[in-house]
Design an enzyme around this catalytic site. Sequence first.
Site, PDB file in Angstrom:
ATOM      1  N   ASP A   1      35.075  58.972  41.298  1.00 20.52           N
ATOM      2  CA  ASP A   1      35.172  60.423  41.491  1.00 20.52           C
ATOM      3  C   ASP A   1      36.221  61.025  40.560  1.00 20.52           C
ATOM      4  OD1 ASP A   1      33.496  61.851  43.078  1.00 20.52           O
ATOM      5  OD2 ASP A   1      34.634  61.579  44.938  1.00 20.52           O
TER       6      ASP A   1
ATOM      7  N   GLN B   1      33.854  59.879  50.993  1.00 23.05           N
ATOM      8  CA  GLN B   1      33.265  61.218  51.071  1.00 23.05           C
ATOM      9  C   GLN B   1      34.238  62.174  51.754  1.00 23.05           C
ATOM     10  OE1 GLN B   1      30.052  62.036  49.849  1.00 23.05           O
ATOM     11  NE2 GLN B   1      30.714  64.127  50.247  1.00 23.05           N
TER      12      GLN B   1
ATOM     13  N   LYS C   1      23.320  59.555  47.815  1.00 24.44           N
ATOM     14  CA  LYS C   1      24.060  58.682  46.893  1.00 24.44           C
ATOM     15  C   LYS C   1      23.557  57.249  47.014  1.00 24.44           C
ATOM     16  CE  LYS C   1      28.056  61.676  46.650  1.00 24.44           C
ATOM     17  NZ  LYS C   1      29.342  62.117  47.182  1.00 24.44           N
TER      18      LYS C   1
END
Length: 292
Positions: free
Chosen positions: A122, A99, A55
């Site tokens: 997200d 995460q 990422k």
Amino acid sequence: MSEAAIIDGKAFAARLRQTIAAEVAVLKAEHGLTPGLAVVLVGEDPASQVYVRSKGEQTLEAGMHSETHRLPAETSQAELLALVERLNSDPAVHGVLVQFPVPDHISQAAVVAAISPDKDVDGLTVANAGRLASGLPALTPCTPTGCMMLLRDQLGELSGKRAVVIGRSNLMGKPMAQLLLAADCTVTIAHSRTKDLPAVVREADIVVAAVGRAQMVKADWIKPGAVVIDVGINRIPKEDGKTRLVGDVAFDEVKAVASAITPVPGGVGPMTIACLLANTVLAAKRLNGIGE
Ligand code: NAP
């Protein structure tokens, strides 16, 4: 009937990243705006470390600001929430991603709830899930967003298609179904309690499998000519004692029946980070009042 077209998610994602990099260059030149993504990793889960590194690298490659916060596994929930709060109010950061999984002593729900919906790249907050379900502009979860791009590229107009989504997680199945509904598909969500799943799936012009069960979806579940999107990532043993990745779909047999299918790896997977970058750019524009 001829074999299915293999949908090349890797190539599609590479093109998408180029488009994003071009848009970032314009935002910098015309608005002095550099979209920024902050990724937070708690602990040392090996798979998470790989994802977080990718990422960061892909964010930088797109010309964006990237920061990675690596916290020790014993970080308290209060410390993590305090960092999220700081990132929520940092003007250089437009996307905040923690995460998952986080260590057991930290509540995933509390972490999601702490993220500003405007920076929730997200798409996991209740606010963004509700906005998506209500037909309002939302930040939508990256993997389903990527699946929609592949479907639109393959099929063009989706209106009126019958879609079956197997799986109903908040991360994947539910937002996928909402996105298909918003595109005027007729949508069925199947799950572990669905009766006669093969018969349900046989109705579908579009099948999205997001289950986490290796090669579960068989050729005789698929209506000839259907488009099959395989989200599953499963590791199975090989004869040499090593392992290999397979999806939720029995690829070799289903490709003889479907009109198009995503492979695993190289299908849906590469789309996820590209859509994360796209969501960060979108969030940066919205936070700065720049039109889409
Ligand atoms: P999850 O939270 O475990 O959800 C799995 C869903 O599958 C649940 O809704 C479950 O039903 C359903 N299910 C389980 N067994 C079933 C069966 N035998 N028949 C029908 N439905 C069944 O998983 P997830 O997070 O949605 O992820 C699904 C898969 O996608 C995993 O393999 C994951 O690794 C992969 N994934 C890939 C990406 C990517 O970037 N490519 C991103 C996210 C996820 P119940 O609700 O009834 O239990």
